[in-house]
Enzyme design. Structure first.
Site, mmCIF file in Angstrom:
data_model
loop_
_atom_site.group_PDB
_atom_site.id
_atom_site.type_symbol
_atom_site.label_atom_id
_atom_site.label_comp_id
_atom_site.label_asym_id
_atom_site.label_seq_id
_atom_site.Cartn_x
_atom_site.Cartn_y
_atom_site.Cartn_z
ATOM 1 C CE LYS A 5 1.059 -4.144 35.747
ATOM 2 N NZ LYS A 5 1.036 -2.742 35.361
ATOM 3 C CG HIS B 88 4.885 -5.265 31.533
ATOM 4 N ND1 HIS B 88 5.096 -4.085 32.209
ATOM 5 C CD2 HIS B 88 3.549 -5.422 31.444
ATOM 6 C CE1 HIS B 88 3.917 -3.565 32.530
ATOM 7 N NE2 HIS B 88 2.958 -4.358 32.079
ATOM 8 N N GLY C 199 -1.642 1.637 34.164
ATOM 9 C CA GLY C 199 -1.796 2.019 35.569
ATOM 10 C C GLY C 199 -2.191 3.471 35.773
ATOM 11 C CD GLU D 46 0.462 -4.215 28.590
ATOM 12 O OE1 GLU D 46 -0.578 -4.543 29.162
ATOM 13 O OE2 GLU D 46 1.582 -4.247 29.144
ATOM 14 C CD GLU E 235 4.615 -2.187 35.334
ATOM 15 O OE1 GLU E 235 4.605 -3.338 35.809
ATOM 16 O OE2 GLU E 235 3.569 -1.510 35.174
ATOM 17 C CB SER F 297 -6.215 2.160 32.019
ATOM 18 O OG SER F 297 -5.148 2.721 32.762
ATOM 19 C CG ASN G 117 1.113 -8.185 34.571
ATOM 20 O OD1 ASN G 117 1.656 -8.772 35.506
ATOM 21 N ND2 ASN G 117 1.691 -7.184 33.913
#
Ligand code: PGA
Length: 256
Positions: free
Chosen positions: A11, A100, A177, A171, A102, A217, A9
Protein backbone atom coordinates in the site's frame (compact mmCIF):
# COMPACT_ATOMS: atom_id res chain seq x y z
CA UNK A 1 -1.42 -28.99 -8.33
CA UNK A 2 -1.78 -25.24 -8.27
CA UNK A 3 1.25 -23.35 -7.00
CA UNK A 4 0.41 -20.97 -4.19
CA UNK A 5 1.06 -17.27 -4.56
CA UNK A 6 1.97 -15.34 -1.43
CA UNK A 7 1.77 -11.68 -2.33
CA UNK A 8 2.58 -8.61 -0.24
CA UNK A 9 0.67 -5.39 -0.84
CA UNK A 10 2.66 -2.62 0.76
CA UNK A 11 0.00 0.00 0.00
CA UNK A 12 1.25 3.61 0.59
CA UNK A 13 4.01 2.68 3.00
CA UNK A 14 7.82 2.80 3.16
CA UNK A 15 10.37 4.90 1.28
CA UNK A 16 13.07 3.69 -1.09
CA UNK A 17 15.50 3.33 1.83
CA UNK A 18 13.19 1.44 4.15
CA UNK A 19 12.05 -0.69 1.21
CA UNK A 20 15.65 -1.69 0.46
CA UNK A 21 16.13 -2.64 4.10
CA UNK A 22 12.93 -4.69 4.19
CA UNK A 23 13.85 -6.53 0.99
CA UNK A 24 17.35 -7.23 2.32
CA UNK A 25 15.86 -8.71 5.51
CA UNK A 26 13.37 -10.78 3.53
CA UNK A 27 16.09 -12.14 1.30
CA UNK A 28 18.26 -12.98 4.28
CA UNK A 29 15.41 -15.10 5.55
CA UNK A 30 14.01 -16.58 2.33
CA UNK A 31 16.84 -16.85 -0.20
CA UNK A 32 18.46 -19.86 1.46
CA UNK A 33 15.23 -21.86 1.02
CA UNK A 34 14.34 -20.37 -2.36
CA UNK A 35 14.60 -23.64 -4.28
CA UNK A 36 12.41 -25.56 -1.85
CA UNK A 37 9.83 -22.80 -1.60
CA UNK A 38 9.72 -22.38 -5.38
CA UNK A 39 8.52 -25.95 -5.81
CA UNK A 40 5.02 -25.14 -4.67
CA UNK A 41 4.72 -21.40 -4.19
CA UNK A 42 5.50 -18.10 -5.83
CA UNK A 43 6.32 -14.98 -3.83
CA UNK A 44 5.58 -11.41 -4.84
CA UNK A 45 5.78 -7.95 -3.30
CA UNK A 46 3.99 -4.86 -4.58
CA UNK A 47 5.65 -1.61 -3.44
CA UNK A 48 4.34 1.88 -4.19
CA UNK A 49 4.99 2.73 -7.84
CA UNK A 50 7.76 5.25 -7.18
CA UNK A 51 9.69 2.66 -5.16
CA UNK A 52 9.52 0.01 -7.89
CA UNK A 53 12.93 0.91 -9.43
CA UNK A 54 14.69 0.66 -6.04
CA UNK A 55 12.83 -2.55 -5.25
CA UNK A 56 13.76 -4.03 -8.63
CA UNK A 57 17.43 -3.38 -7.89
CA UNK A 58 17.19 -4.81 -4.39
CA UNK A 59 15.46 -7.93 -5.77
CA UNK A 60 18.05 -8.63 -8.48
CA UNK A 61 18.87 -12.34 -8.56
CA UNK A 62 16.03 -13.24 -6.20
CA UNK A 63 13.02 -15.37 -7.06
CA UNK A 64 10.69 -12.88 -5.38
CA UNK A 65 8.53 -11.34 -8.11
CA UNK A 66 7.73 -7.66 -8.34
CA UNK A 67 4.18 -6.37 -8.56
CA UNK A 68 2.41 -3.02 -8.83
CA UNK A 69 -0.64 -1.90 -6.89
CA UNK A 70 -2.48 -0.21 -9.74
CA UNK A 71 -2.06 1.11 -13.28
CA UNK A 72 -3.91 2.99 -16.00
CA UNK A 73 -5.53 1.13 -18.89
CA UNK A 74 -3.90 3.15 -21.67
CA UNK A 75 -0.26 2.62 -22.60
CA UNK A 76 0.45 6.36 -22.72
CA UNK A 77 -1.18 9.73 -23.12
CA UNK A 78 -2.58 12.76 -21.31
CA UNK A 79 -3.45 11.11 -18.00
CA UNK A 80 -1.76 13.26 -15.36
CA UNK A 81 -0.50 11.31 -12.39
CA UNK A 82 -1.06 7.88 -13.93
CA UNK A 83 1.29 5.01 -14.72
CA UNK A 84 0.94 2.48 -17.53
CA UNK A 85 1.68 -1.19 -18.04
CA UNK A 86 4.70 -0.64 -20.34
CA UNK A 87 6.25 1.63 -17.71
CA UNK A 88 5.89 -1.11 -15.12
CA UNK A 89 7.22 -3.83 -17.41
CA UNK A 90 10.44 -1.88 -17.92
CA UNK A 91 11.35 -2.50 -14.29
CA UNK A 92 10.59 -6.19 -14.40
CA UNK A 93 7.13 -5.92 -12.87
CA UNK A 94 5.25 -9.14 -13.61
CA UNK A 95 2.01 -8.72 -11.64
CA UNK A 96 -0.42 -5.89 -11.03
CA UNK A 97 -3.11 -5.71 -8.34
CA UNK A 98 -6.31 -4.34 -9.85
CA UNK A 99 -9.65 -3.43 -8.33
CA UNK A 100 -8.41 -3.43 -4.75
CA UNK A 101 -11.23 -2.39 -2.42
CA UNK A 102 -9.33 0.79 -1.51
CA UNK A 103 -9.27 1.69 -5.20
CA UNK A 104 -12.98 0.89 -5.49
CA UNK A 105 -14.16 2.62 -2.31
CA UNK A 106 -11.75 5.54 -1.82
CA UNK A 107 -11.01 6.34 -5.47
CA UNK A 108 -14.34 5.35 -6.98
CA UNK A 109 -13.13 2.70 -9.40
CA UNK A 110 -15.94 0.68 -10.93
CA UNK A 111 -16.04 -2.69 -12.65
CA UNK A 112 -15.86 -1.29 -16.19
CA UNK A 113 -12.72 0.72 -15.47
CA UNK A 114 -11.17 -2.24 -13.67
CA UNK A 115 -12.01 -4.49 -16.61
CA UNK A 116 -10.18 -2.13 -18.99
CA UNK A 117 -7.15 -2.31 -16.72
CA UNK A 118 -7.31 -6.12 -16.64
CA UNK A 119 -7.41 -6.24 -20.43
CA UNK A 120 -4.54 -3.78 -20.71
CA UNK A 121 -2.45 -5.78 -18.24
CA UNK A 122 -2.98 -8.95 -20.27
CA UNK A 123 -2.25 -7.19 -23.57
CA UNK A 124 1.03 -6.00 -22.04
CA UNK A 125 1.92 -9.46 -20.70
CA UNK A 126 1.43 -8.57 -17.04
CA UNK A 127 -0.47 -10.90 -14.73
CA UNK A 128 -3.48 -9.13 -13.24
CA UNK A 129 -4.57 -9.91 -9.68
CA UNK A 130 -8.25 -9.00 -9.72
CA UNK A 131 -9.56 -8.20 -6.24
CA UNK A 132 -13.20 -8.80 -5.39
CA UNK A 133 -15.04 -8.64 -2.07
CA UNK A 134 -18.21 -7.66 -0.27
CA UNK A 135 -18.74 -5.02 2.40
CA UNK A 136 -20.00 -5.96 5.83
CA UNK A 137 -23.45 -4.61 4.99
CA UNK A 138 -23.60 -6.69 1.82
CA UNK A 139 -22.65 -9.80 3.79
CA UNK A 140 -25.23 -9.07 6.49
CA UNK A 141 -27.90 -8.78 3.81
CA UNK A 142 -26.94 -12.16 2.38
CA UNK A 143 -25.56 -10.67 -0.84
CA UNK A 144 -21.96 -11.87 -0.59
CA UNK A 145 -21.97 -14.25 -3.52
CA UNK A 146 -23.96 -12.03 -5.86
CA UNK A 147 -21.65 -9.07 -5.16
CA UNK A 148 -18.44 -11.07 -5.48
CA UNK A 149 -19.46 -13.00 -8.58
CA UNK A 150 -20.79 -9.83 -10.21
CA UNK A 151 -17.44 -8.09 -9.66
CA UNK A 152 -15.69 -11.18 -10.99
CA UNK A 153 -17.72 -11.48 -14.19
CA UNK A 154 -17.61 -7.77 -15.00
CA UNK A 155 -13.93 -7.50 -14.09
CA UNK A 156 -13.04 -10.41 -16.38
CA UNK A 157 -15.34 -9.52 -19.28
CA UNK A 158 -13.72 -10.20 -22.68
CA UNK A 159 -10.79 -12.06 -21.10
CA UNK A 160 -10.64 -15.14 -23.27
CA UNK A 161 -7.55 -16.95 -24.37
CA UNK A 162 -5.28 -15.24 -21.81
CA UNK A 163 -7.23 -16.36 -18.78
CA UNK A 164 -4.39 -18.55 -17.52
CA UNK A 165 -2.45 -15.42 -16.48
CA UNK A 166 -5.27 -14.13 -14.27
CA UNK A 167 -5.22 -14.43 -10.47
CA UNK A 168 -8.29 -13.63 -8.38
CA UNK A 169 -8.03 -12.30 -4.83
CA UNK A 170 -11.06 -12.61 -2.58
CA UNK A 171 -10.78 -9.81 -0.05
CA UNK A 172 -13.85 -9.23 2.10
CA UNK A 173 -13.86 -5.46 2.69
CA UNK A 174 -14.72 -5.93 6.38
CA UNK A 175 -11.58 -8.01 6.86
CA UNK A 176 -9.08 -5.61 5.30
CA UNK A 177 -6.87 -3.91 7.86
CA UNK A 178 -9.33 -4.70 10.66
CA UNK A 179 -7.64 -7.67 12.31
CA UNK A 180 -10.87 -9.59 11.63
CA UNK A 181 -10.13 -12.23 9.01
CA UNK A 182 -12.77 -14.37 7.37
CA UNK A 183 -12.79 -17.85 8.87
CA UNK A 184 -11.31 -20.51 6.61
CA UNK A 185 -14.84 -21.87 6.14
CA UNK A 186 -16.28 -18.48 5.18
CA UNK A 187 -13.44 -17.93 2.74
CA UNK A 188 -13.66 -21.43 1.24
CA UNK A 189 -17.38 -20.98 0.57
CA UNK A 190 -16.68 -17.90 -1.53
CA UNK A 191 -13.55 -19.35 -3.15
CA UNK A 192 -15.52 -22.43 -4.18
CA UNK A 193 -18.19 -20.24 -5.77
CA UNK A 194 -15.52 -18.22 -7.57
CA UNK A 195 -13.97 -21.45 -8.91
CA UNK A 196 -17.40 -22.55 -10.19
CA UNK A 197 -17.92 -19.19 -11.90
CA UNK A 198 -14.45 -19.43 -13.48
CA UNK A 199 -15.45 -22.84 -14.86
CA UNK A 200 -18.45 -21.27 -16.56
CA UNK A 201 -16.32 -18.44 -17.91
CA UNK A 202 -13.17 -20.25 -19.02
CA UNK A 203 -13.81 -23.99 -18.83
CA UNK A 204 -12.70 -26.68 -16.42
CA UNK A 205 -9.03 -26.76 -17.27
CA UNK A 206 -8.45 -23.04 -16.89
CA UNK A 207 -10.56 -22.85 -13.72
CA UNK A 208 -8.54 -25.65 -12.16
CA UNK A 209 -5.25 -23.86 -12.83
CA UNK A 210 -6.23 -20.29 -11.88
CA UNK A 211 -5.17 -19.15 -8.43
CA UNK A 212 -7.65 -17.67 -6.00
CA UNK A 213 -5.94 -15.84 -3.13
CA UNK A 214 -7.48 -14.84 0.15
CA UNK A 215 -6.77 -11.37 1.53
CA UNK A 216 -7.89 -9.53 4.64
CA UNK A 217 -5.99 -9.59 7.95
CA UNK A 218 -3.80 -12.55 6.98
CA UNK A 219 -1.19 -13.15 9.69
CA UNK A 220 1.43 -15.78 10.55
CA UNK A 221 -1.15 -17.16 12.99
CA UNK A 222 -4.05 -17.70 10.58
CA UNK A 223 -2.39 -18.37 7.23
CA UNK A 224 -1.97 -22.13 7.69
CA UNK A 225 -5.64 -22.81 8.32
CA UNK A 226 -6.63 -20.59 5.38
CA UNK A 227 -4.37 -22.26 2.82
CA UNK A 228 -5.47 -25.68 4.07
CA UNK A 229 -8.79 -25.15 2.29
CA UNK A 230 -8.97 -26.70 -1.16
CA UNK A 231 -9.74 -23.53 -3.13
CA UNK A 232 -7.47 -21.10 -1.27
CA UNK A 233 -4.28 -20.87 -3.32
CA UNK A 234 -2.31 -18.34 -1.33
CA UNK A 235 -2.67 -14.95 0.27
CA UNK A 236 -2.66 -11.25 -0.50
CA UNK A 237 -1.13 -9.69 2.59
CA UNK A 238 -1.28 -6.03 3.58
CA UNK A 239 -0.13 -5.01 7.06
CA UNK A 240 1.77 -8.21 7.81
CA UNK A 241 3.85 -7.82 4.62
CA UNK A 242 5.58 -4.72 6.03
CA UNK A 243 7.69 -6.70 8.51
CA UNK A 244 10.22 -9.19 7.15
CA UNK A 245 9.66 -11.66 9.93
CA UNK A 246 5.90 -11.87 9.64
CA UNK A 247 5.85 -11.90 5.84
CA UNK A 248 8.56 -14.57 5.68
CA UNK A 249 6.54 -16.70 8.08
CA UNK A 250 3.44 -16.26 5.92
CA UNK A 251 5.49 -17.21 2.86
CA UNK A 252 6.36 -20.43 4.68
CA UNK A 253 2.69 -21.32 5.10
CA UNK A 254 1.96 -25.01 5.41
CA UNK A 255 -1.21 -27.00 5.28
CA UNK A 256 -2.54 -27.52 8.80
P1 PGA B 1 -4.49 -6.44 5.35
O1 PGA B 1 -4.71 -5.92 3.85
O2 PGA B 1 -3.69 -7.72 5.28
O3 PGA B 1 -3.75 -5.33 6.04
O4 PGA B 1 -5.85 -6.67 5.92
C1 PGA B 1 -4.94 -6.83 2.81
C2 PGA B 1 -5.12 -6.10 1.50
O5 PGA B 1 -5.69 -5.02 1.50
O6 PGA B 1 -4.68 -6.59 0.44
Amino acid sequence: MRKWLIAGNWKMNLTANSARALIADLRKDLDRDAAVLARDRDIMIAPPAVIIPAAAQALAGSSIALGAQNMHFEDKGAFTGEISAPMLSQFGVSHVILGHSERRHIFGEGDDLINRKVLSALKNRLSPILCVGETEQERDRGNTLSVVLGQLERGLAAVNDQSERVTVAYEPVWAIGTGRNATPEQAQEVHGAIREALRDLFGHQAADTLRILYGGSVTPENVDSLVSKPDIDGALVGGASLKAESFARIVRARRA
